[in-house]
Design an enzyme around this catalytic site. Structure first.
Site, PDB file in Angstrom:
ATOM      1  N   CYS A 128      -2.152   9.512   2.082  1.00 55.90           N
ATOM      2  CA  CYS A 128      -1.691   8.751   1.534  1.00 55.90           C
ATOM      3  C   CYS A 128      -2.763   8.933  -0.073  1.00 55.90           C
ATOM      4  O   CYS A 128      -2.180   9.491  -1.011  1.00 55.90           O
ATOM      5  CB  CYS A 128      -1.658   7.168   1.380  1.00 55.90           C
ATOM      6  SG  CYS A 128      -3.133   6.791   1.812  1.00 55.90           S
ATOM      7  N   GLU A 141       0.731  -0.545  -0.118  1.00 53.07           N
ATOM      8  CA  GLU A 141       0.077  -0.106   0.055  1.00 53.07           C
ATOM      9  C   GLU A 141       1.149   1.677   0.129  1.00 53.07           C
ATOM     10  O   GLU A 141       1.436   1.734   1.362  1.00 53.07           O
ATOM     11  CB  GLU A 141      -0.935  -0.419   1.273  1.00 53.07           C
ATOM     12  CG  GLU A 141      -2.422  -1.173   1.411  1.00 53.07           C
ATOM     13  CD  GLU A 141      -3.449  -0.817   0.228  1.00 53.07           C
ATOM     14  OE1 GLU A 141      -2.985  -0.367  -0.406  1.00 53.07           O
ATOM     15  OE2 GLU A 141      -3.608  -1.821  -0.054  1.00 53.07           O
TER      16      GLU A 141
HETATM   17  P1  NAD Z   1       8.776   4.399   5.047  1.00 53.96           P
HETATM   18  O1  NAD Z   1       8.160   3.749   3.525  1.00 53.96           O
HETATM   19  O2  NAD Z   1       9.501   5.468   5.428  1.00 53.96           O
HETATM   20  O3  NAD Z   1       8.318   3.436   6.011  1.00 53.96           O
HETATM   21  C1  NAD Z   1       7.256   2.717   5.851  1.00 53.96           C
HETATM   22  C2  NAD Z   1       7.310   1.374   6.832  1.00 53.96           C
HETATM   23  O4  NAD Z   1       8.819   0.863   6.392  1.00 53.96           O
HETATM   24  C3  NAD Z   1       8.543   2.078   8.288  1.00 53.96           C
HETATM   25  O5  NAD Z   1       7.818   1.078   9.777  1.00 53.96           O
HETATM   26  C4  NAD Z   1      10.119   1.686   8.117  1.00 53.96           C
HETATM   27  O6  NAD Z   1      10.627   1.400   9.283  1.00 53.96           O
HETATM   28  C5  NAD Z   1       9.885   0.679   6.618  1.00 53.96           C
HETATM   29  N1  NAD Z   1      10.757  -0.074   6.307  1.00 53.96           N
HETATM   30  C6  NAD Z   1      11.700   1.741   5.574  1.00 53.96           C
HETATM   31  N2  NAD Z   1      12.305   0.216   4.666  1.00 53.96           N
HETATM   32  C7  NAD Z   1      12.175  -0.893   5.054  1.00 53.96           C
HETATM   33  C8  NAD Z   1      12.655  -1.758   3.903  1.00 53.96           C
HETATM   34  N3  NAD Z   1      14.236  -1.378   3.565  1.00 53.96           N
HETATM   35  N4  NAD Z   1      12.427  -2.536   4.219  1.00 53.96           N
HETATM   36  C9  NAD Z   1      11.714  -2.581   5.991  1.00 53.96           C
HETATM   37  N5  NAD Z   1      10.893  -1.796   6.228  1.00 53.96           N
HETATM   38  C10 NAD Z   1      11.489  -0.478   6.534  1.00 53.96           C
HETATM   39  O7  NAD Z   1       7.366   5.340   4.861  1.00 53.96           O
HETATM   40  P2  NAD Z   1       6.652   6.507   5.798  1.00 53.96           P
HETATM   41  O8  NAD Z   1       7.235   7.863   5.509  1.00 53.96           O
HETATM   42  O9  NAD Z   1       6.406   6.048   7.355  1.00 53.96           O
HETATM   43  O10 NAD Z   1       5.419   6.787   4.963  1.00 53.96           O
HETATM   44  C11 NAD Z   1       4.952   7.486   4.200  1.00 53.96           C
HETATM   45  C12 NAD Z   1       4.432   6.985   2.812  1.00 53.96           C
HETATM   46  O11 NAD Z   1       3.745   5.801   3.290  1.00 53.96           O
HETATM   47  C13 NAD Z   1       4.076   7.628   1.884  1.00 53.96           C
HETATM   48  O12 NAD Z   1       4.603   8.019   0.846  1.00 53.96           O
HETATM   49  C14 NAD Z   1       1.719   7.574   1.719  1.00 53.96           C
HETATM   50  O13 NAD Z   1       1.743   7.885   0.731  1.00 53.96           O
HETATM   51  C15 NAD Z   1       2.350   6.393   2.297  1.00 53.96           C
HETATM   52  N6  NAD Z   1       1.083   5.702   2.104  1.00 53.96           N
HETATM   53  C16 NAD Z   1       0.165   4.386   2.248  1.00 53.96           C
HETATM   54  C17 NAD Z   1      -0.709   4.506   2.169  1.00 53.96           C
HETATM   55  C18 NAD Z   1      -1.255   3.502   1.253  1.00 53.96           C
HETATM   56  O14 NAD Z   1      -2.539   3.197   1.997  1.00 53.96           O
HETATM   57  N7  NAD Z   1      -1.892   3.409  -0.141  1.00 53.96           N
HETATM   58  C19 NAD Z   1      -1.200   4.912   3.717  1.00 53.96           C
HETATM   59  C20 NAD Z   1      -0.523   5.484   4.130  1.00 53.96           C
HETATM   60  C21 NAD Z   1       1.057   6.532   4.095  1.00 53.96           C
END
Ligand code: NAD
Length: 509
Positions: A267, A233
């Site tokens: 998002c 997502e």
């Molecule tokens: P992010 O990708 O930086 O981190 C998300 C999660 O993934 C965190 O828990 C992080 O620690 C973990 N993570 C990061 N890299 C990883 C890896 N290589 N392996 C395993 N885990 C890893 O995102 P964010 O900054 O926390 O959130 C914002 C983003 O999320 C925005 O792009 C937003 O649009 C998206 N988002 C999407 C939805 C949806 O339903 N489509 C909902 C909310 C947020």
């Protein structure tokens, strides 16, 4: 093993620190989760649902307290925390309380005549240990809803909340403990992206990831090493298209809420607003007035602070790039307050698709507006993005709305409404293009945490089937007749051919 600093983003106040889960503890958690899965997955659904109903009641009874912790962690407005974190979560639980039994019931599948004598059906089985990796923008519901969906089916769950919202991670741990969930069925792994990577290396049976496109790609690549199924997502750059015949007041109110709720860190926020030229000036003015009326950092504020310092930098980078390329800021555009991450809701015009603000996810309280002349142009602009999460179309002409909706490349489309699809627990939710892979919510929300097992059953009293050895010329003829009979133009088989076919089907040798 690192330490996460906990800071209230609205005030800059330091709230403490949290140790990241060590690699050894992640391995241990996986071993315990596997054991817990055997017990939990074998419970009757009704017993699992008893635990989940208790969880709902606990969340309801502690709604304000839970919301307050999420507010401290993220800087969002209390009302928004109540609506989007608490209300949404309990609404989903209630939906599954009512529907899980029918969604997960074995489903009969018609058996074709070629398989005569058999019965066919599908059963839904839990996958094992599910890793839920969640972001910071809606840190409670985006961890809880997938985790609960996985639990309903019978999986054990390891939740890895975002390091940017660690207080909520602790809160989730506490909630499951307080409710008396069976030991190790839900465990919380604290830490940043390296901890997330280690969790994947511990080989969960399924990964449900919510976060950015960049991280999503890495998660998918790491999962591919072990062939772990993933749901992603991811981010969005959602368009809102306002036609001249729309209810402009409703559309303007929606645009402002859709762009600025949760300080734009949603998002499926309205990140691009396209307005038909004939009403463009009027509409821009309406949006500007409503934006200027929003209250910030007051006792009863409309827009909270941003959550993540790096995200605020991105907002400023996008604005600087847009201004340099000719965009004009109509209102907002600056940080406010002294210590926190507050940023003024910002309306921007004279924008085009060469600007980062129109092509990359900004994820902040910024609303760029652009005019269009024709329906085709609006569709082209809306689809001119690698993202495809949500979108909205505003017109009183229902036919036009459906026509445009059919051509928008997005996993979710709202007509005369904004972002609301996610709130209906019965609708599947997810993105297309870069916005993600897979769906949750609704029946899909349970099925995506299941192995769908196909079963077929024969009474077992016939020694041989038409397709089994030994092969013969009569068998070949029979198959040829069958193809003609069932899939050809008509029943032009001779009596001899019919007889041979029947013999082959009924043969018992
Ligand atoms: P992010 O990708 O930086 O981190 C998300 C999660 O993934 C965190 O828990 C992080 O620690 C973990 N993570 C990061 N890299 C990883 C890896 N290589 N392996 C395993 N885990 C890893 O995102 P964010 O900054 O926390 O959130 C914002 C983003 O999320 C925005 O792009 C937003 O649009 C998206 N988002 C999407 C939805 C949806 O339903 N489509 C909902 C909310 C947020």
């Amino acid at each position: 093993m690192g330490v996460i600093e906990m800071i209230d983003p609205a005030t800059g106040e330091r709230l403490g620190e949290l140790e990241e889960t060590s690699p050894e503890a992640i391995e241990r958690a996986m071993v315990h989760a596997r054991k817990a899965f055997r017990r939990w997955g074998n419970l009757p659904l009704s017993e699992r649902m008893d635990h989940i109903s208790r969880l709902r009641r606990y969340i309801v009874e502690h709604a304000d307290e839970l919301a307050a912790t999420v507010v401290k962690d993220t800087g969002k407005v209390h009302l928004e925390a109540l609506m989007t974190e608490i209300l949404l979560t309990v609404d989903f639980i209630k939906y599954y309380e009512k529907r899980a039994a029918s969604i997960l019931k074995p489903k009969k599948v018609p058996t074709p005549i070629t398989l005569i004598g058999r019965r066919s059906w599908v059963e839904y089985r839990p996958m094992g240990v599910v890793a839920v990796i969640s972001p910071w923008n809606y840190p409670f519901q985006l961890a809880m809803i997938p985790a609960i969906s996985a639990l309903v089916v019978g999986n054990a769950v390891l939740i890895k909340p975002s390091e940017v919202s660690p207080l909520t991670g602790l809160l989730i741990e506490k909630v499951f403990r307080k409710v008396g969930f069976p030991e190790d069925v839900v465990q919380v792994i604290h830490g940043g992206k390296e901890v997330g990577e280690r969790l994947i290396q511990a080989r969960p049976d399924k990964i449900f990831f919510t976060g950015s496109v960049a991280s999503g790609k890495k998660v998918m690549a790491a999962a591919a090493e072990h062939l772990i199924p993933v749901d992603l997502e991811l981010g969005g750059k959602d368009p809102m298209i306002v036609f001249a015949d729309a209810d402009l007041r409703r559309a303007a109110n929606a645009a402002v809420w859709g762009a600025f709720t949760n300080a734009g860190q949603t998002c499926m926020a309205v990140e691009r607003l396209y307005v038909e030229s004939s009403v463009y000036e009027t509409f821009v003015q309406m949006v500007k007035e409503r934006t200027e009326a929003l209250r910030l950092a007051e006792e009863e504020s409309d827009v909270g602070s941003m959550t993540f310092p790096r995200q605020l930098d991105i907002v400023e980078e996008h604005l600087a790039d847009a201004k340099e390329k000719g965009a004009k800021i109509l209102c907002g555009g600056r940080r406010t307050g002294t210590d926190g991450l507050h940023f003024e809701p910002t309306v921007l015009v004279d924008v085009d698709h060469s600007m980062r603000i129109m092509s990359e996810e900004t994820f902040g309280p910024v609303l760029p507006i652009m005019p269009f002349d024709t329906e085709q142009e609006a569709i082209r602009l809306a689809n001119d993005t690698p993202y495809g999460l949500n979108s909205s179309i505003w017109t009183k002409n229902r036919k036009k709305a459906r026509r445009v909706a059919a051509r928008i490349e997005a996993g979710n489309v709202c007509i005369n409404d904004v972002m609301i699809n996610m709130v209906n627990p019965g609708l599947p939710y997810g993105g297309v293009k870069w916005s993600g892979i897979g769906r949750y919510h609704g029946p899909e929300g349970l099925l995506s945490f299941c192995h769908r097992v196909s079963l077929i059953s024969h009474p077992g009293r016939k020694k041989r089937e038409i397709n089994w050895y030994p092969y013969s010329q009569r068998q070949t003829d029979a198959i040829r007749y069958l193809i003609r009979l069932l899939y050809g133009k008509g029943l032009h088989l001779s009596m001899k051919e019919m007889f041979n076919l029947a013999v082959q089907f009924l043969r018992r040798k």
